[in-house]
Design a protein around this motif. Sequence first.
Motif, PDB file in Angstrom:
ATOM      1  N   GLN A 188      46.682   8.918  11.778  1.00  0.00           N
ATOM      2  CA  GLN A 188      45.916   7.715  11.929  1.00  0.00           C
ATOM      3  C   GLN A 188      46.751   7.204  11.264  1.00  0.00           C
ATOM      4  O   GLN A 188      46.926   5.863  12.685  1.00  0.00           O
ATOM      5  N   ASN A 189      48.033   6.512  10.668  1.00  0.00           N
ATOM      6  CA  ASN A 189      48.914   5.421  10.268  1.00  0.00           C
ATOM      7  C   ASN A 189      49.643   5.512   9.836  1.00  0.00           C
ATOM      8  O   ASN A 189      50.321   6.613   8.732  1.00  0.00           O
ATOM      9  N   GLN A 192      58.279  10.547  14.360  1.00  0.00           N
ATOM     10  CA  GLN A 192      58.031   9.478  13.038  1.00  0.00           C
ATOM     11  C   GLN A 192      58.863   9.523  11.298  1.00  0.00           C
ATOM     12  O   GLN A 192      59.655   8.538  10.691  1.00  0.00           O
ATOM     13  N   LYS A 241      52.123   4.914   8.532  1.00  0.00           N
ATOM     14  CA  LYS A 241      53.227   3.452   7.781  1.00  0.00           C
ATOM     15  C   LYS A 241      52.588   3.959   6.522  1.00  0.00           C
ATOM     16  O   LYS A 241      52.954   3.502   5.221  1.00  0.00           O
ATOM     17  N   ASN A 242      51.169   5.133   6.738  1.00  0.00           N
ATOM     18  CA  ASN A 242      50.419   5.503   4.707  1.00  0.00           C
ATOM     19  C   ASN A 242      51.181   6.115   4.814  1.00  0.00           C
ATOM     20  O   ASN A 242      51.287   7.357   3.535  1.00  0.00           O
TER      21      ASN A 242
END
Length: 130
Positions: free
Chosen positions: A30-31, A76, A33-34
Motif C-alpha cells: 500500500q505504501n 523496491q 515508504k512505510n
Amino acid sequence: MGKDGPRFVHKEIFQRVNFLYQAAQMVLKQNPKNIELCRYYISTMKTVAEKHVIRIHPCIKRTYCKKCNVVFVSGQTCRIRSRSQSEKHTVVTCLLCRNIKRYMWRKNYSLWPDKDEAWLPDKKEAIKNG
C-alpha cells in the motif's frame, strides 16, 4: 486426539504469526515508504515464534531479510539475480542493508518439512486424513 479429530496445538499462535506476516506484506504494497512499520511487524512475528517455540516455514523465511527485517518486494526492497558461475543459483540482495542471500538450484533438493522423515508418524497420518 479428541472426539473432533486431531488437536491442533498453538493454533492461535500460528494465526498471529500469519497475520503479522500478511500485515507486513500489505503495508509495503500500500505504501512503499512505510518500511519501519513493516520491520516492526516482522520483528514481532519472529519474537512471537521464538517465545512460543514454533518454527516459521522456510518458504516464509526466504521472503524477508534476516538482518533488517523487511519483506522482500522485487525492485523496491530487493534485487533478484540468477547466476551460474560454479553452480546455478539465485542471488537476492536487500537494497536497504545490502545483505545477500544465495539459493542453489539443485535437482534433488527439497526442504526439510517436505521430507517424510521430518514428520512423526502420528502427525503425518493426521495431516493426510485431516
